[in-house]
Design a protein around this motif. Structure first.
Motif, PDB file in Angstrom:
ATOM      1  N   THR A 150       0.818  -1.215   0.000  1.00 57.01           N
ATOM      2  CA  THR A 150       0.000   0.000   0.000  1.00 57.01           C
ATOM      3  C   THR A 150       0.855   1.270   0.000  1.00 57.01           C
ATOM      4  O   THR A 150       0.336   2.360  -0.233  1.00 57.01           O
ATOM      5  N   ARG A 151       2.160   1.139   0.299  1.00 55.13           N
ATOM      6  CA  ARG A 151       3.046   2.309   0.364  1.00 55.13           C
ATOM      7  C   ARG A 151       4.074   2.327  -0.766  1.00 55.13           C
ATOM      8  O   ARG A 151       4.305   3.359  -1.372  1.00 55.13           O
ATOM      9  N   PHE A 152       4.723   1.198  -0.986  1.00 60.01           N
ATOM     10  CA  PHE A 152       5.773   1.113  -2.007  1.00 60.01           C
ATOM     11  C   PHE A 152       5.410  -0.008  -2.985  1.00 60.01           C
ATOM     12  O   PHE A 152       5.175  -1.147  -2.568  1.00 60.01           O
ATOM     13  N   PHE A 153       5.394   0.330  -4.268  1.00 58.78           N
ATOM     14  CA  PHE A 153       4.942  -0.629  -5.271  1.00 58.78           C
ATOM     15  C   PHE A 153       6.080  -1.131  -6.149  1.00 58.78           C
ATOM     16  O   PHE A 153       5.850  -1.878  -7.092  1.00 58.78           O
ATOM     17  N   ARG A 154       7.301  -0.749  -5.825  1.00 61.90           N
ATOM     18  CA  ARG A 154       8.469  -1.213  -6.558  1.00 61.90           C
ATOM     19  C   ARG A 154       9.495  -1.716  -5.555  1.00 61.90           C
ATOM     20  O   ARG A 154       9.583  -1.218  -4.424  1.00 61.90           O
ATOM     21  N   SER A 155      10.290  -2.687  -5.964  1.00 64.97           N
ATOM     22  CA  SER A 155      11.422  -3.108  -5.147  1.00 64.97           C
ATOM     23  C   SER A 155      12.482  -2.013  -5.153  1.00 64.97           C
ATOM     24  O   SER A 155      12.494  -1.126  -6.018  1.00 64.97           O
ATOM     25  N   LEU A 156      13.396  -2.077  -4.170  1.00 63.74           N
ATOM     26  CA  LEU A 156      14.500  -1.118  -4.174  1.00 63.74           C
ATOM     27  C   LEU A 156      15.361  -1.289  -5.417  1.00 63.74           C
ATOM     28  O   LEU A 156      15.831  -0.310  -6.006  1.00 63.74           O
ATOM     29  N   ALA A 157      15.591  -2.531  -5.830  1.00 60.30           N
ATOM     30  CA  ALA A 157      16.398  -2.771  -7.028  1.00 60.30           C
ATOM     31  C   ALA A 157      15.753  -2.139  -8.256  1.00 60.30           C
ATOM     32  O   ALA A 157      16.429  -1.539  -9.095  1.00 60.30           O
ATOM     33  N   SER A 158      14.443  -2.247  -8.350  1.00 62.04           N
ATOM     34  CA  SER A 158      13.738  -1.623  -9.470  1.00 62.04           C
ATOM     35  C   SER A 158      13.816  -0.106  -9.394  1.00 62.04           C
ATOM     36  O   SER A 158      14.037   0.577 -10.406  1.00 62.04           O
ATOM     37  N   SER A 159      13.664   0.436  -8.186  1.00 66.33           N
ATOM     38  CA  SER A 159      13.743   1.887  -8.014  1.00 66.33           C
ATOM     39  C   SER A 159      15.136   2.408  -8.326  1.00 66.33           C
ATOM     40  O   SER A 159      15.297   3.468  -8.942  1.00 66.33           O
ATOM     41  N   VAL A 160      16.171   1.674  -7.889  1.00 61.21           N
ATOM     42  CA  VAL A 160      17.544   2.073  -8.187  1.00 61.21           C
ATOM     43  C   VAL A 160      17.780   2.074  -9.691  1.00 61.21           C
ATOM     44  O   VAL A 160      18.375   3.012 -10.246  1.00 61.21           O
ATOM     45  N   SER A 161      17.312   1.030 -10.356  1.00 61.91           N
ATOM     46  CA  SER A 161      17.490   0.934 -11.803  1.00 61.91           C
ATOM     47  C   SER A 161      16.810   2.091 -12.516  1.00 61.91           C
ATOM     48  O   SER A 161      17.402   2.747 -13.389  1.00 61.91           O
ATOM     49  N   GLN A 162      15.586   2.364 -12.134  1.00 64.96           N
ATOM     50  CA  GLN A 162      14.829   3.435 -12.778  1.00 64.96           C
ATOM     51  C   GLN A 162      15.476   4.800 -12.544  1.00 64.96           C
ATOM     52  O   GLN A 162      15.666   5.583 -13.482  1.00 64.96           O
ATOM     53  N   SER A 163      15.835   5.097 -11.309  1.00 64.74           N
ATOM     54  CA  SER A 163      16.384   6.414 -10.997  1.00 64.74           C
ATOM     55  C   SER A 163      17.788   6.584 -11.571  1.00 64.74           C
ATOM     56  O   SER A 163      18.161   7.692 -11.975  1.00 64.74           O
ATOM     57  N   LEU A 164      18.563   5.492 -11.632  1.00 69.37           N
ATOM     58  CA  LEU A 164      19.913   5.595 -12.180  1.00 69.37           C
ATOM     59  C   LEU A 164      19.875   5.877 -13.681  1.00 69.37           C
ATOM     60  O   LEU A 164      20.688   6.656 -14.204  1.00 69.37           O
ATOM     61  N   ARG A 165      18.911   5.301 -14.367  1.00 67.68           N
ATOM     62  CA  ARG A 165      18.764   5.599 -15.798  1.00 67.68           C
ATOM     63  C   ARG A 165      18.394   7.064 -16.011  1.00 67.68           C
ATOM     64  O   ARG A 165      18.863   7.702 -16.951  1.00 67.68           O
ATOM     65  N   SER A 166      17.570   7.585 -15.126  1.00 65.08           N
ATOM     66  CA  SER A 166      17.219   9.002 -15.244  1.00 65.08           C
ATOM     67  C   SER A 166      18.404   9.893 -14.905  1.00 65.08           C
ATOM     68  O   SER A 166      18.563  10.975 -15.478  1.00 65.08           O
ATOM     69  N   TYR A 167      19.256   9.414 -13.992  1.00 65.66           N
ATOM     70  CA  TYR A 167      20.364  10.229 -13.494  1.00 65.66           C
ATOM     71  C   TYR A 167      21.530  10.296 -14.467  1.00 65.66           C
ATOM     72  O   TYR A 167      22.110  11.372 -14.678  1.00 65.66           O
ATOM     73  N   ILE A 168      21.882   9.152 -15.086  1.00 66.60           N
ATOM     74  CA  ILE A 168      23.083   9.153 -15.939  1.00 66.60           C
ATOM     75  C   ILE A 168      22.828   8.713 -17.373  1.00 66.60           C
ATOM     76  O   ILE A 168      23.728   8.782 -18.204  1.00 66.60           O
ATOM     77  N   GLY A 169      21.628   8.241 -17.696  1.00 69.08           N
ATOM     78  CA  GLY A 169      21.359   7.812 -19.068  1.00 69.08           C
ATOM     79  C   GLY A 169      20.844   6.388 -19.122  1.00 69.08           C
ATOM     80  O   GLY A 169      20.731   5.690 -18.116  1.00 69.08           O
ATOM     81  N   ASP A 170      20.527   5.947 -20.324  1.00 66.01           N
ATOM     82  CA  ASP A 170      19.840   4.663 -20.512  1.00 66.01           C
ATOM     83  C   ASP A 170      20.710   3.445 -20.279  1.00 66.01           C
ATOM     84  O   ASP A 170      20.194   2.336 -20.121  1.00 66.01           O
ATOM     85  N   GLN A 171      22.044   3.600 -20.258  1.00 63.59           N
ATOM     86  CA  GLN A 171      22.925   2.441 -20.183  1.00 63.59           C
ATOM     87  C   GLN A 171      23.888   2.535 -18.992  1.00 63.59           C
ATOM     88  O   GLN A 171      25.107   2.662 -19.174  1.00 63.59           O
ATOM     89  N   PRO A 172      23.393   2.452 -17.764  1.00 62.19           N
ATOM     90  CA  PRO A 172      24.320   2.455 -16.620  1.00 62.19           C
ATOM     91  C   PRO A 172      25.164   1.185 -16.596  1.00 62.19           C
ATOM     92  O   PRO A 172      24.651   0.073 -16.762  1.00 62.19           O
ATOM     93  N   ILE A 173      26.462   1.372 -16.424  1.00 58.38           N
ATOM     94  CA  ILE A 173      27.377   0.254 -16.241  1.00 58.38           C
ATOM     95  C   ILE A 173      28.145   0.536 -14.949  1.00 58.38           C
ATOM     96  O   ILE A 173      28.830   1.550 -14.853  1.00 58.38           O
ATOM     97  N   ILE A 174      28.040  -0.354 -13.999  1.00 58.61           N
ATOM     98  CA  ILE A 174      28.420  -0.036 -12.627  1.00 58.61           C
ATOM     99  C   ILE A 174      29.644  -0.823 -12.192  1.00 58.61           C
ATOM    100  O   ILE A 174      29.756  -2.030 -12.457  1.00 58.61           O
TER     101      ILE A 174
END
Length: 421
Positions: A150-174
């Motif tokens: 009811t509060r969070f609908f995404r996993s942290l891994a999914s949220s990290v992936s989504q926000s990292l793509r917005s932050y540095i571009g479509d192809q993060p390589i870590i």
């Protein structure tokens, strides 16, 4: 299969198997699972969400004040609380050469709170991200026991992936460094979860180190003494690479939590930033200020009755052998007068070589919690509660709850874990 695995409760069997399948490690879930997700009201939830902007403001002011102090534009003692005694390769000389791009703010971070909105520490990026996702998986696998999110609908891994793509571009390589991680097996698990979300990692995927555009480390020392450091710094300056933990020990030092209160730096911070933290001050040979604003000498503090010494002593420097995992953290109400004197002897010896300690008001939040152990038995604990907010560039992405009978709540086998679901 061992006898323990045969009698393990289904929740533990499920997550142990999940961890092993993703990491090929025999280290399963190492804590207790709370009987229910942790419930918070709308106002408390909004507090976690809205604090993000104030936390970023604290980080920005702290960075700018630190650099101003190094440049002689603010009191030099401010930067000295972090860098005193450091060699040139990580001291003033090094920092004055850092560029605006290399001094970007932390990207991902976690708070440790003694009650919602009362932050005892900020970890960049911090551990336990995997625990939150492991608990979420258990909840989703057993909806009859835990309900639906009811509060969070995404996993942290999914949220990290989504926000990292917005932050540095479509192809993060870590490039994720695990040298000084307190839970390296947990780090490996979370890496695998992020790979399943489409992120690629050096040493896991078919990429070379020079392809990496995002570097994660649990502290500055991991970065500074890595063989790729100079190449990372060059790539960062050219805009080809971003650091999760900026290449400075500033955010590893607990002393910065005292800056909003400390007489030499207080003027630079607003009341809303001070409100983030319990009262915190730097311990000096002359004494320090208590939460009520009064000044106390070290001797007079020792004379205060134990029941009224409601503070913590915390090592506040950047030594990686002391500044994480609840090490060098002491509740003063548990110290006899002789023990208190001995602590001050140690603190003053460190002070003489530039290693600072802070004193922090000991606020607590206690409540009973019911856990289910591996045998399926209910375990009721009179616990201290430590919530942790997980933050990405998009803001709040999760809340983990640790509850333990001890005041020093950390990830022990007796710690009861839950998440806000």
């Amino acid at each position: 299969m061992t006898q323990q695995q045969i009698i393990d409760h289904p929740w533990y069997r499920f997550i142990d198997k999940d961890i092993e399948s993703r990491t090929l490690a025999s280290v399963g879930f190492t804590n207790l699972i709370a009987k229910q997700p942790y419930a918070i009201d709308d106002a408390t939830f909004e507090g976690f969400r809205s604090r993000y902007s104030t936390l970023k403001k604290f980080q920005e002011i702290t960075r700018d004040l630190f650099m101003a102090s190094l440049r002689g534009e603010a009191v030099s003692a401010i930067a000295d609380t972090v860098l005193a005694g450091q060699p040139p390769c990580r001291g003033k000389e090094y920092h004055l050469k850092l560029t605006e791009k290399q001094l970007q703010l932390p990207v991902f971070f976690r708070t440790d709170e003694v009650a919602p909105g009362e932050i005892a520490e900020i970890q960049c990026f911090g551990s336990a991200w995997e625990i939150a996702d492991q608990l979420r998986d258990i909840y989703l696998a057993f909806p009859d026991d835990f309900g639906v999110p009811t509060r969070f609908f995404r996993s942290l891994a999914s949220s990290v992936s989504q926000s990292l793509r917005s932050y540095i571009g479509d192809q993060p390589i870590i490039h994720h460094l695990l040298n000084n991680a307190s839970r390296p097996h947990g780090g490996r698990y979370f890496i695998q979860r992020c790979r399943e979300e489409g992120l690629r990692f050096f040493s896991w995927d078919a990429v070379e180190w020079k392809d990496c555009n995002f570097v994660r480390a649990h502290e500055f020392y991991d970065l500074r003494y890595n063989g790729f450091f100079d190449q990372w710094m060059e790539a960062c300056e050219e805009g080809r690479l971003f650091f999760d933990h900026p290449p400075t020990p500033l955010y590893d030092a607990k002393v910065i939590m005292a800056w909003p209160f400390w007489s030499k730096s207080r003027e630079y911070y607003s009341d809303d930033i001070r409100a983030l933290f319990p009262h915190t001050d730097i311990i000096t040979p002359e004494g320090f200020r208590l939460a009520d604003g009064s000044w106390v000498s070290l001797e007079d503090f020792c004379q205060i009755s134990m029941s009224k010494r409601t503070y913590y002593f915390k090592f506040a420097g950047t030594d990686p052998t002391l500044n994480w995992g609840s090490r060098a953290v002491y509740y003063t109400g548990s110290l006899s007068r002789p023990a208190c004197h001995q602590m001050f002897d140690r603190i003053l010896a460190d002070y003489q070589v530039g290693h600072h300690w802070i004193v922090q008001e000991a606020r607590t939040w206690s409540e009973p919690v019911t856990a289910i152990d591996r045998d399926g038995q209910e375990v009721i604990v009179d616990a201290y509660t430590k919530p942790s907010g997980f933050y990405s560039p998009d803001g709040l992405v999760g809340i983990l709850i640790m509850q333990q009978h001890s005041r020093k709540v950390h990830g022990s086998p007796k710690t009861v874990m839950s998440i806000v679901f």
